[in-house]
Design a protein around this motif. Sequence first.
Motif, mmCIF file in Angstrom:
data_model
loop_
_atom_site.group_PDB
_atom_site.id
_atom_site.type_symbol
_atom_site.label_atom_id
_atom_site.label_comp_id
_atom_site.label_asym_id
_atom_site.label_seq_id
_atom_site.Cartn_x
_atom_site.Cartn_y
_atom_site.Cartn_z
ATOM 1 N N VAL A 1 13.789 61.563 32.957
ATOM 2 C CA VAL A 1 15.059 60.891 32.703
ATOM 3 C C VAL A 1 15.638 60.354 34.011
ATOM 4 C CG1 VAL A 1 16.669 62.833 33.004
ATOM 5 C CG2 VAL A 1 17.136 61.096 31.268
ATOM 6 N N SER A 2 16.349 59.237 33.930
ATOM 7 C CA SER A 2 16.984 58.630 35.103
ATOM 8 C C SER A 2 18.484 58.885 35.056
ATOM 9 C CB SER A 2 16.733 57.112 35.119
ATOM 10 O OG SER A 2 15.357 56.833 35.267
ATOM 11 N N HIS A 3 19.032 59.308 36.187
ATOM 12 C CA HIS A 3 20.474 59.532 36.281
ATOM 13 C C HIS A 3 21.126 58.331 36.950
ATOM 14 C CE1 HIS A 3 18.798 63.627 35.893
ATOM 15 N NE2 HIS A 3 19.867 63.797 35.148
ATOM 16 N N LYS A 4 22.177 57.857 36.363
ATOM 17 C CA LYS A 4 22.830 56.644 36.865
ATOM 18 C C LYS A 4 23.547 56.905 38.187
ATOM 19 C CE LYS A 4 23.707 53.832 32.780
ATOM 20 N NZ LYS A 4 24.742 53.096 32.035
ATOM 21 N N LEU A 5 23.356 55.978 39.114
ATOM 22 C CA LEU A 5 24.049 56.038 40.393
ATOM 23 C C LEU A 5 24.982 54.845 40.570
ATOM 24 C CD1 LEU A 5 20.959 57.226 42.453
ATOM 25 C CD2 LEU A 5 22.834 58.630 41.558
ATOM 26 N N HIS A 6 25.068 54.022 39.523
ATOM 27 C CA HIS A 6 25.999 52.896 39.483
ATOM 28 C C HIS A 6 26.700 52.937 38.130
ATOM 29 C CE1 HIS A 6 24.032 51.160 43.042
ATOM 30 N NE2 HIS A 6 22.904 51.542 42.461
ATOM 31 N N ALA B 1 29.881 62.806 41.233
ATOM 32 C CA ALA B 1 30.816 63.703 40.553
ATOM 33 C C ALA B 1 32.125 63.815 41.310
ATOM 34 C CB ALA B 1 30.184 65.086 40.375
ATOM 35 N N GLY B 2 32.053 63.761 42.628
ATOM 36 C CA GLY B 2 33.282 63.793 43.420
ATOM 37 C C GLY B 2 34.170 62.602 43.135
ATOM 38 N N VAL B 3 33.552 61.433 42.956
ATOM 39 C CA VAL B 3 34.324 60.236 42.607
ATOM 40 C C VAL B 3 34.909 60.376 41.200
ATOM 41 C CG1 VAL B 3 34.150 57.766 42.129
ATOM 42 C CG2 VAL B 3 33.015 58.718 44.138
ATOM 43 N N LEU B 4 34.114 60.902 40.275
ATOM 44 C CA LEU B 4 34.535 60.969 38.873
ATOM 45 C C LEU B 4 35.563 62.061 38.606
ATOM 46 C CD1 LEU B 4 31.092 60.522 37.056
ATOM 47 C CD2 LEU B 4 32.936 58.830 37.244
ATOM 48 N N HIS C 1 22.229 50.607 32.726
ATOM 49 C CA HIS C 1 21.081 50.996 33.535
ATOM 50 C C HIS C 1 20.148 49.817 33.798
ATOM 51 C CE1 HIS C 1 19.694 55.305 34.471
ATOM 52 N NE2 HIS C 1 19.256 54.504 35.417
ATOM 53 N N GLY C 2 20.201 48.804 32.963
ATOM 54 C CA GLY C 2 19.373 47.635 33.192
ATOM 55 C C GLY C 2 19.704 46.893 34.483
ATOM 56 N N LEU C 3 20.886 47.135 35.030
ATOM 57 C CA LEU C 3 21.325 46.474 36.260
ATOM 58 C C LEU C 3 20.954 47.262 37.514
ATOM 59 C CD1 LEU C 3 24.940 45.539 35.084
ATOM 60 C CD2 LEU C 3 22.889 44.125 34.957
ATOM 61 N N HIS C 4 20.518 48.501 37.351
ATOM 62 C CA HIS C 4 20.384 49.385 38.511
ATOM 63 C C HIS C 4 19.266 48.993 39.462
ATOM 64 C CE1 HIS C 4 22.940 52.991 37.034
ATOM 65 N NE2 HIS C 4 23.401 51.848 36.561
ATOM 66 N N THR D 1 29.736 49.906 43.590
ATOM 67 C CA THR D 1 29.393 49.904 42.167
ATOM 68 C C THR D 1 29.163 51.317 41.627
ATOM 69 O OG1 THR D 1 27.095 49.476 42.788
ATOM 70 C CG2 THR D 1 28.443 47.572 42.167
ATOM 71 N N GLY D 2 29.290 52.320 42.482
ATOM 72 C CA GLY D 2 29.264 53.697 42.032
ATOM 73 C C GLY D 2 30.619 54.200 41.588
ATOM 74 N N ASP D 3 31.661 53.411 41.803
ATOM 75 C CA ASP D 3 33.020 53.787 41.426
ATOM 76 C C ASP D 3 33.409 53.034 40.155
ATOM 77 O OD1 ASP D 3 35.711 54.331 41.152
ATOM 78 O OD2 ASP D 3 36.218 53.894 43.243
ATOM 79 N N PRO D 4 33.687 53.739 39.064
ATOM 80 C CA PRO D 4 34.049 53.049 37.821
ATOM 81 C C PRO D 4 35.234 52.105 37.969
ATOM 82 C CG PRO D 4 33.623 55.368 37.388
ATOM 83 C CD PRO D 4 33.619 55.209 38.880
ATOM 84 N N ALA D 5 36.140 52.400 38.916
ATOM 85 C CA ALA D 5 37.319 51.546 39.096
ATOM 86 C C ALA D 5 36.948 50.141 39.565
ATOM 87 C CB ALA D 5 38.281 52.188 40.089
ATOM 88 N N THR D 6 35.752 49.985 40.118
ATOM 89 C CA THR D 6 35.300 48.665 40.563
ATOM 90 C C THR D 6 35.173 47.703 39.389
ATOM 91 O OG1 THR D 6 34.140 49.640 42.445
ATOM 92 C CG2 THR D 6 33.417 47.448 41.762
#
Length: 448
Positions: A271-276, A413-416, A280-283, A342-347
Motif C-alpha cells: 500500500v502507498s501512503h500519501k505524502l501530498h 501527522a504533525g501538520v494534520l 494519488h494520481g498526482l503524486h 502540497t503536503g498541507d491540506p490548507a494549500t
Amino acid sequence: MRGAARAADDRGGRPGLAGRLAGFACRATPTESALATMRLSLFDWAACAIAGAAEPAAAILRAQAEAEGGAGQASLAGSPAMRVPARAAALVNGAASHALDYDDTHMGPVLHPSVAVLPAALAVAERQGAGGAETLRAALVGAEIMVRLGLWLGPDHPGRGFHPTATCGAFGAAVAAGLLAGLDAGRMEQALAIAATRAAGLQSVFGSMGKPLNAGTAAAAGIEAADLAAAGFTCPPAALDGPQGFGPAHGGAARSEALLSLDARWEMARVSHKLHACCHGLHAMLEALAGLDLPASDIDRVTVRTHPRWLAVCDDPAPTTGLEAKFSYRLTAAMALAGRDTGDPATFSAAACTEPALVRLRDRVDVVGDRALPETAAQVDVTARGGATTRLVHDIDTPLPPERLRRRLEAKAGVLAGAERAATLAAATLADVPDIAEVGRLLREAPA
C-alpha cells in the motif's frame, strides 16, 4: 441457510468466491511486514480522521448521528462527550478520514483501503471490547480482501464509473467487523453475500462531499452485513460472483489470478501512503517536480505525461474549489513550481484556484496521456525561457525506506493533528500492540 445450500449445489458443491474469501479470512496468518504496514496505516488514517473531523462533510454527518443518538458503542470523531452506535460511528469516521483525500491507496486496483475498513474495525472493536492485536489483524485481513476484490474486478469496474473504495470497501469492512464479532467461516460467507447487495458508490461525485461519504457508507454497510450475518440473516453466496451477482453486474472481469496467492503474499504490504494532500494520481508528478531547481519565473512550458487512466480522475483543467484542486494536474503542478507545500491540506483552497500567479503557472502546464508509462509513474518536461528542457521522472511504486517513510508520515501527522497530538497518536498506533482506547479518545477530542 437454504439459499446458501442451493448456491453451493449449483456449483457442483464447490465454494464460490464468497466461500473462498470467508475461509481465507478465518484462517489467515498475516506476515510481520504486512502488520507493520497496517500499523502505519492506522497511524496515518487516525491523523487524517482527526484533521477531517472539522471538514463540512464530517460536521454534517456528525450532527446527524448526534441528533439520532442510540446505543453508546463507539467513538465519534470530533464529539468528545458522546458515543453512538457502531454503524453510525463508522459512517462519520469513514467520511471524516477521507474528507481531505489524504489517506492511503493501493495502486493496483486504485482504492483507499483504510478509510473503509479501519472505521468499521475501530467501531466494532470498541463495541466488543477487542484488544489492539485482534483489531489490527482484523483490519489487515479486511483490507487485504478489499484489495483482492478490486484486483478481481479489474479496470472495467472503475471504468464504468464505480468507485472501488466504496464498492470493494463494503466487503473489506464486513470482514473486519465479522472477525471482531467472532463470525465463523459460514457466517462470514453470509456477511460477504449480504455486502454484495449493499455495496455502492460512484466516481461521478469526485471533487464533492459525495466522495468521502462513499468511504463512510462502505464502512457502515460492512458492519451492517456482519451484524446481520451474526444474527442469522441469510443471503445467497452467489450474490457476489454468480449470474446477476455483484461482479457480473458491476463490470467485473473475474480475474482469477487476483486470488492465486491469498495465503502466500500480502498485497497490503504494497500500500502507498500519501505524502501530498491530493489525489494519488498526482503524486508521481509532484515527487518528480521536487527534484527541479528552477525559479517559477524562468519557466516557459511544462508537459506532464501520465497513464491515460488518470485523465478521467484528476485532470480538472481549471478547478474552482479546494476539493476540485485536489484533482487537477495543472494547478497542483503550479503549486509545486511556486514552492507551495502540497503536503498541507490548507494549500488546496478556493483562493488558490484564482490566485493570479498560480493561474499563470497553471496555464503553462500541458497534460498528456501516455500508455507507455506505468500507472504509478509520471514524466515531466520543464522548458525554461531560454529553451533548455529538464526531464524529471518518478514512480511511486518504488517504496521509500521504512524509517524515511515513518518520518515523513510523522511530519504529515504533525501538520494534520498538531505536534503534541501526533506524538501521542504515534505512541498509541505504532507500538506492537496498538492502544485502541487511546485512538478512540484522540478521535473524540479532535478539533471540530
